[in-house]
Design a protein around this motif. Structure first.
Motif, PDB file in Angstrom:
ATOM      1  N   GLU A  46      -0.944  -2.242  10.872  1.00  0.00           N
ATOM      2  CA  GLU A  46      -2.206  -1.526  11.084  1.00  0.00           C
ATOM      3  C   GLU A  46      -2.074  -0.063  10.651  1.00  0.00           C
ATOM      4  OE1 GLU A  46      -1.977  -5.136  13.248  1.00  0.00           O
ATOM      5  OE2 GLU A  46      -0.653  -3.375  13.406  1.00  0.00           O
ATOM      6  N   GLU A  47      -0.937   0.536  10.914  1.00  0.00           N
ATOM      7  CA  GLU A  47      -0.724   1.930  10.520  1.00  0.00           C
ATOM      8  C   GLU A  47      -0.639   2.064   9.004  1.00  0.00           C
ATOM      9  OE1 GLU A  47       1.686   3.544  14.482  1.00  0.00           O
ATOM     10  OE2 GLU A  47       2.761   2.555  12.851  1.00  0.00           O
ATOM     11  N   THR A  50      -4.013   2.335   7.726  1.00  0.00           N
ATOM     12  CA  THR A  50      -4.605   3.621   8.086  1.00  0.00           C
ATOM     13  C   THR A  50      -4.273   4.706   7.079  1.00  0.00           C
ATOM     14  OG1 THR A  50      -4.517   3.097  10.458  1.00  0.00           O
ATOM     15  CG2 THR A  50      -4.697   5.416   9.867  1.00  0.00           C
ATOM     16  N   LYS A  98      -1.164  11.959   6.792  1.00  0.00           N
ATOM     17  CA  LYS A  98      -1.287  10.930   7.829  1.00  0.00           C
ATOM     18  C   LYS A  98       0.025  10.181   8.021  1.00  0.00           C
ATOM     19  CE  LYS A  98      -6.222  10.023   7.011  1.00  0.00           C
ATOM     20  NZ  LYS A  98      -7.205   8.975   6.589  1.00  0.00           N
TER      21      LYS A  98
END
Length: 276
Positions: A46-47, A50, A98
C-alpha cells in the motif's frame, strides 16, 4: 539500507549534514525494484502505491542518426538506425519526499537513530573498535561527540572526502556528464512513454575547439500520468523530464557542463519536435 540493517537486528545511525529529506523532482525506477523494498519489509504494498506519482508502459531505446520514429529494421535497411521498446523499465516516477518520509518513520520506529544537521568532521579506523566518527560541533573538548561503529557506509557521492582519500588524490579515468530539465509545454498525446539510452545524432565533432568527439544520448520520462487515476490518464500531461548525457575521459580539454547545456538547448527541439 539503514532500515534493512535495522530489521536484521543491527543498531544503525544515519548521519546527515542537513535535513534528511528527498528532492521534489520525481525519481524513476522499475516496479521490480520497488517490490524488493516490500520483500525486505521496508515498505508495504500500500505504501508503494502511495509514493508512485507517475506510471507509463516503458521506454524507447535507439541508436539513430536523426529523429525519425518509428523505424523498421536497422541502419542498413533504413539508413537511420535501430530502435526498440523496453517495457517496465524505469517506468515509475516516485516521490522521493514521500518515500524517504515513510522509510524514515519506519527506521526510527525500529529503533534506528537519525542525526540531522550533523556534519562529519572526520573518520578514524581502528583495529580495536572499528571506526570512530567525529561529529563534534566545534574544536572545544566539551563539545566532543564521537560515535563508534563496526561499519561505515559512505553515501556522500563522488565528491566524498572518503572517496577522494581512497583514490589517493587520483582523478577518475572517465566521467558521465549529465544536463537536463523538468519542464512543461510538450505535446500531451505523445508524452506517454519514456526514453533510455537513446541517441538521434551522429558523433559531435568538437576537435576544432580541442574538445574531442562526443556521442550524445538522451533520457526522457513523462511526469504526472498514471493509468486508473482520474485526471492522470495518458495524454493529459505536458510535463516531461529530459536529460542529455555523454561519456568521456577526464582530461581538462573535454567540454564543460556549460557547453553541454548549450548543446542541450540547441538539440532539444530536434529531439522533441513538439516544442520546436
Amino acid at each position: 539500507v539503514g532500515a534493512a540493517l535495522q530489521l536484521k537486528g543491527f543498531d544503525v545511525a544515519v548521519v546527515e549534514a542537513g535535513k534528511l529529506k528527498g528532492r521534489e523532482q520525481e525519481w524513476n525506477i522499475s516496479r521490480k525494484e520497488m517490490d524488493e523494498l516490500v520483500k525486505l519489509g521496508i515498505l508495504t504494498p500500500e505504501e508503494v502505491e502511495t509514493v508512485i506519482t507517475t506510471e507509463f508502459p516503458g521506454c524507447r531505446s535507439g541508436f539513430k542518426n536523426k529523429e525519425v520514429t518509428p523505424t523498421k529494421g536497422g541502419y542498413f535497411d533504413n539508413g537511420i538506425g535501430y530502435e526498440c521498446f523496453t517495457p517496465n523499465v524505469l517506468n515509475l516516477g516516485v516521490s522521493p519526499t514521500k518515500l524517504l518520509d515513510i522509510v524514515k518513520q519506519r527506521f526510527v520506529s525500529l529503533g534506528g537513530t537519525v542525526m540531522e544537521n550533523t556534519p562529519i568532521k572526520g573518520v578514524v579506523v581502528s583495529d580495536a573498535i572499528g571506526a570512530a566518527l567525529d561529529l563534534s560541533s566545534s574544536t572545544d573538548d566539551e563539545d566532543e561527540n564521537i560515535v563508534t561503529s563496526r561499519l561505515v557506509l559512505d553515501c556522500m557521492g563522488n565528491a566524498s572526502p572518503i572517496s577522494q582519500q581512497a583514490r589517493w588524490g587520483m582523478k577518475p579515468d572517465g566521467v558521465c556528464a549529465v544536463v537536463g530539465s523538468c519542464a512543461s509545454g510538450f505535446d500531451k498525446e505523445t508524452n506517454t512513454v519514456g526514453d533510455i539510452i537513446y541517441t538521434n545524432t551522429e558523433i559531435q565533432d568538437k576537435r576544432d575547439g580541442g574538445e574531442g568527439q562526443l556521442q550524445y544520448f538522451w533520457e526522457a520520462f513523462p511526469v504526472g500520468i498514471r493509468p486508473g487515476v482520474e485526471g492522470k490518464e495518458a495524454g493529459t500531461s505536458d510535463t516531461k523530464t529530459t536529460y542529455l548525457f555523454t561519456y568521456m575521459d577526464a582530461t581538462p580539454e573535454r567540454p564543460s557542463l556549460q557547453t553541454l547545456m548549450s548543446d542541450y538547448w540547441r538539440l532539444l527541439p530536434e529531439y522533441q519536435p513538439s516544442i520546436a
